[in-house]
Design a protein around this motif. Structure first.
Motif, PDB file in Angstrom:
ATOM      1  N   UNK A  39       1.664  49.286 -22.164  1.00 14.66           N
ATOM      2  CA  UNK A  39       2.466  50.378 -22.716  1.00 14.66           C
ATOM      3  C   UNK A  39       2.666  51.420 -21.614  1.00 14.66           C
ATOM      4  N   UNK A  40       3.841  51.948 -21.491  1.00 13.44           N
ATOM      5  CA  UNK A  40       4.101  52.957 -20.461  1.00 13.44           C
ATOM      6  C   UNK A  40       4.384  52.322 -19.118  1.00 13.44           C
ATOM      7  N   UNK A  41       3.715  52.817 -18.079  1.00 16.45           N
ATOM      8  CA  UNK A  41       3.968  52.339 -16.716  1.00 16.45           C
ATOM      9  C   UNK A  41       3.354  50.976 -16.444  1.00 16.45           C
ATOM     10  N   UNK A  42       2.454  50.552 -17.271  1.00 11.70           N
ATOM     11  CA  UNK A  42       1.842  49.236 -17.109  1.00 11.70           C
ATOM     12  C   UNK A  42       0.626  49.280 -16.205  1.00 11.70           C
ATOM     13  N   UNK A  43      -0.158  48.218 -16.260  1.00  6.75           N
ATOM     14  CA  UNK A  43      -1.398  48.161 -15.488  1.00  6.75           C
ATOM     15  C   UNK A  43      -1.173  47.709 -14.049  1.00  6.75           C
ATOM     16  N   UNK A  44      -2.212  47.829 -13.258  1.00  7.25           N
ATOM     17  CA  UNK A  44      -2.230  47.354 -11.876  1.00  7.25           C
ATOM     18  C   UNK A  44      -3.381  46.355 -11.746  1.00  7.25           C
ATOM     19  N   UNK A  45      -3.333  45.297 -12.563  1.00  2.77           N
ATOM     20  CA  UNK A  45      -4.448  44.369 -12.646  1.00  2.77           C
ATOM     21  C   UNK A  45      -4.649  43.532 -11.385  1.00  2.77           C
ATOM     22  N   UNK A  46      -3.628  43.385 -10.571  1.00  5.09           N
ATOM     23  CA  UNK A  46      -3.793  42.627  -9.339  1.00  5.09           C
ATOM     24  C   UNK A  46      -4.053  43.546  -8.154  1.00  5.09           C
ATOM     25  N   UNK A  47      -4.065  44.838  -8.403  1.00  2.00           N
ATOM     26  CA  UNK A  47      -4.314  45.828  -7.361  1.00  2.00           C
ATOM     27  C   UNK A  47      -5.641  46.538  -7.568  1.00  2.00           C
ATOM     28  N   UNK A  48      -5.586  47.848  -7.660  1.00  2.35           N
ATOM     29  CA  UNK A  48      -6.815  48.650  -7.707  1.00  2.35           C
ATOM     30  C   UNK A  48      -7.651  48.411  -8.959  1.00  2.35           C
TER      31      UNK A  48
END
Length: 160
Positions: A39-48
């Motif tokens: 929801x919103x900007x979305x996660x950074x699961x492959x990053x930080x």
């Protein structure tokens, strides 16, 4: 934009705190929190955020795939494994089922839609220092993300 019902929103708030790897309820809160983050900007699961999402073995494979893929090429992992997509826009209707939880292992199945397409992702979960983490991802096209990455890295051809 993803719309969550009141119960799902409440679980998402609960899931923002680290989900203790004690039982199926904690595993479910972890997975619900993962999908709520789209929801919103979305996660950074492959990053930080990756260390808070993936178990060390899978995280190492993901990082090696990225590091060993030539600049400008696409590695074996060519999208977000949690949504089984490259663009999570329109992700909605998430339903999560969890089994196990005792002994630091659980399995979660997430059913959802991205635009008009129904998707199912199965996540193997493991306790890492008392917190749930994903140890493998299974989809219709990728029976095991761990196996895909391992084979690809052994072959030296991340795309193959």
């Amino acid at each position: 934009m993803i719309r969550f019902g009141p119960l799902f929103a409440g679980l998402a708030v609960l899931a923002t705190a680290p989900a203790r790897a004690q039982d199926a309820a904690g595993a479910r809160a972890f997975v619900v929190g993962l999908y709520a983050a789209y929801h919103g900007h979305g996660p950074d699961y492959l990053g930080r955020q990756a260390p808070q999402v993936f178990a060390p073995r899978l995280l190492t494979l993901i990082r090696r795939d990225a590091a060993e893929t030539p600049q400008g090429d696409v590695g074996a992992l060519d999208g977000d494994p949690i949504c089984d997509c490259q663009d999570a826009g329109g992700l909605r209707g998430v339903a999560v089922e969890v089994t196990g939880g005792a002994g630091g292992r659980a399995s979660a199945v997430a059913h959802f839609r991205i635009s008009a397409e129904a998707r199912t992702v199965r996540l193997d979960l493991v306790a890492v220092q008392g917190q749930w983490r994903i140890s493998d991802v299974h989809t219709a096209d990728t029976p095991s993300l761990v196996s895909l990455l391992t084979r690809s890295l052994r072959a030296g051809h991340p795309k193959d």
